[in-house]
Design a protein around this motif. Sequence first.
Motif, short mmCIF file in Angstrom:
data_model
loop_
_atom_site.label_atom_id
_atom_site.label_comp_id
_atom_site.label_asym_id
_atom_site.label_seq_id
_atom_site.Cartn_x
_atom_site.Cartn_y
_atom_site.Cartn_z
N GLU A 16 0.80 -1.20 0.00
CA GLU A 16 0.00 0.00 0.00
C GLU A 16 0.85 1.27 0.00
O GLU A 16 0.33 2.37 -0.15
N ASP A 17 2.15 1.16 0.22
CA ASP A 17 3.02 2.32 0.19
C ASP A 17 3.19 2.81 -1.24
O ASP A 17 2.95 2.08 -2.21
N ALA A 18 3.63 4.07 -1.37
CA ALA A 18 3.94 4.59 -2.71
C ALA A 18 5.04 3.73 -3.31
O ALA A 18 6.03 3.43 -2.64
N PRO A 19 4.89 3.29 -4.56
CA PRO A 19 5.87 2.39 -5.15
C PRO A 19 7.24 3.04 -5.29
O PRO A 19 7.35 4.20 -5.67
N ASP A 20 8.26 2.31 -4.94
CA ASP A 20 9.63 2.76 -5.12
C ASP A 20 9.96 2.63 -6.61
O ASP A 20 9.87 1.54 -7.17
N PRO A 21 10.35 3.73 -7.28
CA PRO A 21 10.61 3.63 -8.72
C PRO A 21 11.74 2.66 -9.06
O PRO A 21 11.71 2.04 -10.13
N VAL A 22 12.71 2.50 -8.16
CA VAL A 22 13.79 1.55 -8.41
C VAL A 22 13.24 0.13 -8.38
O VAL A 22 13.55 -0.70 -9.26
N ILE A 23 12.41 -0.17 -7.38
CA ILE A 23 11.82 -1.50 -7.26
C ILE A 23 10.87 -1.76 -8.43
O ILE A 23 10.84 -2.86 -8.98
N GLN A 24 10.10 -0.74 -8.83
CA GLN A 24 9.17 -0.92 -9.93
C GLN A 24 9.90 -1.23 -11.23
O GLN A 24 9.51 -2.13 -11.98
N ALA A 25 10.99 -0.49 -11.50
CA ALA A 25 11.76 -0.75 -12.71
C ALA A 25 12.39 -2.13 -12.67
O ALA A 25 12.41 -2.86 -13.67
N PHE A 26 12.91 -2.51 -11.50
CA PHE A 26 13.50 -3.83 -11.33
C PHE A 26 12.46 -4.93 -11.58
O PHE A 26 12.71 -5.91 -12.29
N ASP A 38 11.76 -18.93 -17.03
CA ASP A 38 10.76 -18.86 -15.97
C ASP A 38 11.32 -18.46 -14.61
O ASP A 38 10.68 -17.75 -13.84
N HIS A 39 12.51 -18.94 -14.30
CA HIS A 39 13.02 -18.74 -12.95
C HIS A 39 13.52 -17.32 -12.70
O HIS A 39 13.75 -16.93 -11.55
N LEU A 40 13.67 -16.51 -13.75
CA LEU A 40 14.24 -15.17 -13.60
C LEU A 40 13.20 -14.14 -13.17
O LEU A 40 13.14 -13.03 -13.70
N GLY A 41 12.36 -14.51 -12.21
CA GLY A 41 11.42 -13.56 -11.64
C GLY A 41 12.10 -12.66 -10.63
O GLY A 41 13.26 -12.87 -10.26
N ALA A 42 11.38 -11.64 -10.16
CA ALA A 42 11.97 -10.64 -9.29
C ALA A 42 12.54 -11.24 -8.01
O ALA A 42 13.61 -10.85 -7.54
N GLU A 43 11.85 -12.21 -7.43
CA GLU A 43 12.31 -12.78 -6.16
C GLU A 43 13.61 -13.55 -6.34
O GLU A 43 14.57 -13.38 -5.57
N GLY A 92 20.23 -0.51 -10.51
CA GLY A 92 19.59 0.25 -9.45
C GLY A 92 19.26 -0.61 -8.24
O GLY A 92 19.48 -0.21 -7.09
N ARG A 93 18.73 -1.80 -8.50
CA ARG A 93 18.43 -2.70 -7.38
C ARG A 93 19.71 -3.20 -6.72
O ARG A 93 19.78 -3.29 -5.48
N LEU A 94 20.73 -3.51 -7.51
CA LEU A 94 22.00 -3.94 -6.93
C LEU A 94 22.59 -2.85 -6.06
O LEU A 94 23.13 -3.12 -4.98
N PRO A 117 14.51 -7.72 1.56
CA PRO A 117 14.41 -8.54 0.34
C PRO A 117 13.04 -8.40 -0.32
O PRO A 117 12.08 -7.93 0.30
N LEU A 118 12.98 -8.83 -1.56
CA LEU A 118 11.71 -8.88 -2.29
C LEU A 118 11.26 -10.34 -2.31
O LEU A 118 11.86 -11.15 -3.01
N MET A 119 10.26 -10.65 -1.54
CA MET A 119 9.82 -12.04 -1.40
C MET A 119 8.30 -12.13 -1.53
O MET A 119 7.59 -11.31 -0.95
N GLY A 120 7.85 -13.13 -2.27
CA GLY A 120 6.43 -13.42 -2.28
C GLY A 120 6.03 -14.10 -0.99
O GLY A 120 6.73 -14.99 -0.51
#
Length: 266
Positions: A16-26, A38-43, A92-94, A117-120
């Motif tokens: 619900e937070d404002a999206p981080d543009p770095v995270i969104q681009a990543f 298939d395995h190269l998802g964001a997580e 940017g994410r790195l 981290p970015l985790m589902g």
Amino acid sequence: MNEEPHSPHPGAPAAEDAPDPVIQAFDDACARLSGFEDHLGAEWVDGYLTAIAASWRLIPLDEVLPKMCADAFERAFSDPQDESWARGALQGRLDQLLGELDPEALLEDPDALRLAPLMGEWDDAARRRLVEEGHADEAQAQRLHTGAYWAEGFLRALMDFPVDWPSPSQRDAQAQWPLQAVEAITLLMADPSSEAYEGHLRAHWKGDPPTRDELLDAALMAVQDLRVWWIDHPPPQPPRRVEPTPGRNDPCPCGSGRKFKKCHGA
């Protein structure tokens, strides 16, 4: 298979937070990549880049991409402008991860969890919904646990960069400590009903069994501890071979027949 929902583990930006543009681009770049592998998802990629950021040296993105993506990056971003944008998104994410794992900040407050981290997030309701929507069967859904994909990416980077993450057999007894830290990350991939999982808990946890969030926090703290450990324990570098310089009256090694001092030694 794309996991749902894709809400992050506590510590990462809330949905619900404002999206981080770095995270969104990543996330957008990884969505393109996962269309080719298939395995190269964001997580998974986030876990991989976290291991890169936790290394003892600064590994450039150009060195990372061929190992992490094989040819998927070139196929996904064949247009030069797309390629430039995608590189910027991953870098940017790195850079964010390098900031979160900054050794000085970690040493200032070693008990603080800085890594986000970015985790589902997977729970019974999410797994049930996945089955109902036809994305997985019951057996596949039961293997989905928060942090598992992320840990898989992290451990793959360790395999892809063995010089940067040497095995204990290549180092002295002090290398046993990072092995234990890596075990905390590996545990995120384990089946909670397995003997290996139960054995780890018996060996490393006292009292009540830990919650999933406690296991996640332990794994993330292990990453931070590894980053600090590498500062004082970098892997030994192979000796450089330096050819001896010929004496001034020796024949020049170029094969000219002249003395070194009158040829290349002049």
